[in-house]
Motif scaffolding. Structure first.
Motif, PDB file in Angstrom:
ATOM      1  N   ASN A  98       0.815  -1.218   0.000  1.00 21.85           N
ATOM      2  CA  ASN A  98       0.000   0.000   0.000  1.00 21.85           C
ATOM      3  C   ASN A  98       0.850   1.271   0.000  1.00 21.85           C
ATOM      4  N   THR A  99       2.113   1.110  -0.221  1.00 20.53           N
ATOM      5  CA  THR A  99       3.022   2.265  -0.178  1.00 20.53           C
ATOM      6  C   THR A  99       2.619   3.339  -1.184  1.00 20.53           C
ATOM      7  N   THR A 100       2.304   2.905  -2.418  1.00 18.74           N
ATOM      8  CA  THR A 100       1.927   3.877  -3.459  1.00 18.74           C
ATOM      9  C   THR A 100       0.675   4.637  -3.066  1.00 18.74           C
ATOM     10  N   THR A 101      -0.301   3.889  -2.535  1.00 12.80           N
ATOM     11  CA  THR A 101      -1.551   4.524  -2.103  1.00 12.80           C
ATOM     12  C   THR A 101      -1.290   5.560  -1.022  1.00 12.80           C
ATOM     13  N   TYR A 102      -0.446   5.177  -0.040  1.00 16.78           N
ATOM     14  CA  TYR A 102      -0.129   6.097   1.050  1.00 16.78           C
ATOM     15  C   TYR A 102       0.555   7.359   0.509  1.00 16.78           C
ATOM     16  N   VAL A 103       1.466   7.186  -0.431  1.00 12.43           N
ATOM     17  CA  VAL A 103       2.187   8.334  -1.002  1.00 12.43           C
ATOM     18  C   VAL A 103       1.220   9.260  -1.732  1.00 12.43           C
ATOM     19  N   VAL A 104       0.310   8.649  -2.513  1.00 16.77           N
ATOM     20  CA  VAL A 104      -0.669   9.451  -3.260  1.00 16.77           C
ATOM     21  C   VAL A 104      -1.559  10.226  -2.304  1.00 16.77           C
ATOM     22  N   VAL A 105      -2.039   9.562  -1.253  1.00 14.04           N
ATOM     23  CA  VAL A 105      -2.908  10.229  -0.273  1.00 14.04           C
ATOM     24  C   VAL A 105      -2.179  11.388   0.392  1.00 14.04           C
ATOM     25  N   ILE A 106      -0.924  11.141   0.764  1.00  9.37           N
ATOM     26  CA  ILE A 106      -0.146  12.192   1.432  1.00  9.37           C
ATOM     27  C   ILE A 106       0.062  13.382   0.495  1.00  9.37           C
ATOM     28  N   VAL A 107       0.387  13.085  -0.768  1.00 13.04           N
ATOM     29  CA  VAL A 107       0.590  14.162  -1.745  1.00 13.04           C
ATOM     30  C   VAL A 107      -0.692  14.972  -1.922  1.00 13.04           C
ATOM     31  N   ILE A 108      -1.845  14.276  -2.014  1.00 18.04           N
ATOM     32  CA  ILE A 108      -3.133  14.969  -2.159  1.00 18.04           C
ATOM     33  C   ILE A 108      -3.417  15.838  -0.948  1.00 18.04           C
ATOM     34  N   ILE A 125      -1.249  17.161   1.045  1.00 22.99           N
ATOM     35  CA  ILE A 125      -0.334  18.315   1.025  1.00 22.99           C
ATOM     36  C   ILE A 125      -0.852  19.375   0.054  1.00 22.99           C
ATOM     37  N   ILE A 126      -1.301  18.923  -1.130  1.00 28.17           N
ATOM     38  CA  ILE A 126      -1.834  19.870  -2.126  1.00 28.17           C
ATOM     39  C   ILE A 126      -3.060  20.593  -1.576  1.00 28.17           C
ATOM     40  N   ILE A 127      -3.957  19.798  -0.929  1.00 29.02           N
ATOM     41  CA  ILE A 127      -5.160  20.405  -0.327  1.00 29.02           C
ATOM     42  C   ILE A 127      -4.776  21.433   0.729  1.00 29.02           C
ATOM     43  N   TYR A 128      -3.785  21.067   1.520  1.00 25.44           N
ATOM     44  CA  TYR A 128      -3.330  21.989   2.581  1.00 25.44           C
ATOM     45  C   TYR A 128      -2.766  23.267   1.979  1.00 25.44           C
ATOM     46  N   ILE A 129      -1.970  23.124   0.900  1.00 23.57           N
ATOM     47  CA  ILE A 129      -1.389  24.315   0.252  1.00 23.57           C
ATOM     48  C   ILE A 129      -2.485  25.198  -0.325  1.00 23.57           C
TER      49      ILE A 129
END
Length: 294
Positions: free
Chosen positions: A261-271, A273-277
């Motif tokens: 699930n590493t890819t999923t976790y990375v995608v969620v984290i990136v999303i 971060i983008i939402i936060y920005i």
């Protein structure tokens, strides 16, 4: 005196020859073992041929095997055989059947043989002795199999081969060789030295193998096992071991490999971060509008 001396010499020579002839009257004409090589728990027949070379009948012949401190026991016979008489120029046989003990170690053993007898006048003659060779040997029974483990295409795999000695004797200097194939690449040494494997024991040899992406799902791994038995006889056996190899997708689908699930976790984290920005930017703009409105 001069004429008597040669006569005395002739008589002495004649008597000495007669003595030698009598002392060697009984000879061992043959010794055979059938079979000459037996496994623990098996039997062998020992045949001793006795020839009377004297000019008289030999009586009360006793043939004895000494099995003391040897891994043998009499089988349906005794360790002593008797022959009533052997006439001039005749041969008779004494037969024994012995059994190797179940825990007899491999090797060649010497069995002492003693023969006693009397001449026809009842005078005991000097005993005769000999040694009988018999070998205890059990053919090794070696098997090879693949240890359980997930094998995947497109990556390095540790392939373990289990070697079992099912025989009654130990094996020595055992070596396992893996043969090359167009369907995989051997990344480690192609030969693994194991050494000794005791009876009813096992050991493993490990190879590093890269299975190619286009290889079939079932691959035969040609393996050669080279070794010696306890008597230093050479053996060489070949095995074809079937290996089941999978792609990652197949392994995940079959539940053999957990999906990462590493890819999923990375995608969620990136999303996130983008939402936060975006949220920070929107919030900042609202603050600036309020300041300008005042």
């Amino acid at each position: 005196m001069k004429t008597k001396l040669p006569i005395i010499i002739v008589l002495a020579v004649f008597l000495s020859l007669a003595f030698v002839s009598l002392s060697s009257a009984l000879t061992i004409s043959s010794i055979s073992t059938s079979p000459s090589e037996i496994a623990p728990g098996e039997t062998s027949i020992i045949d001793v041929g006795l020839e009377n070379e004297a000019e008289e009948t030999i009586k009360d012949v006793s043939v004895t095997l000494d099995l003391t401190d040897l891994p043998f026991v009499p089988y349906e016979s005794s360790t002593e055989e008797s022959i009533d008489e052997i006439k001039e120029d005749k041969t008779k046989h004494a037969e024994f059947e012995i059994k190797a003990l179940n825990d007899a170690e491999s090797g060649t053993y010497k069995i002492p043989l003693k023969i006693s007898y009397y001449d026809e006048d009842g005078i005991k003659k000097p005993d005769k002795s000999s040694l009988i060779s018999i070998t205890v040997s059990s053919k090794p029974i070696v098997s090879a199999s693949l240890e359980d483990g997930l094998l995947l295409k497109g990556q390095e795999n540790a392939v373990e081969i289990k070697i079992v000695n099912k025989g009654l004797s130990d094996v020595k200097f055992l070596e396992v060789e893996m043969e090359s194939s167009a369907r995989y690449t051997i990344l480690s040494q192609k030969s693994v030295y194991i050494g000794d494997i005791d009876s009813d024991d096992f050991d493993t040899a490990e190879f590093k193998i890269f299975f190619k992406e286009n290889s079939p799902s079932t691959i035969n791994l040609p393996v050669k096992v080279i070794y010696k038995d306890a008597l230093n006889k050479n053996y060489e056996e070949e095995f074809s071991l079937q290996a089941r190899v999978y792609t990652k997708e197949q392994a995940i689908k079959l539940g053999l490999l957990k999906k990462s699930n590493t890819t999923t976790y990375v995608v969620v984290i990136v999303i996130l971060i983008i939402i936060y920005i975006i949220y920070r930017k929107i919030k900042k703009r609202r603050k600036m509008k309020k300041v300008e409105g005042k």
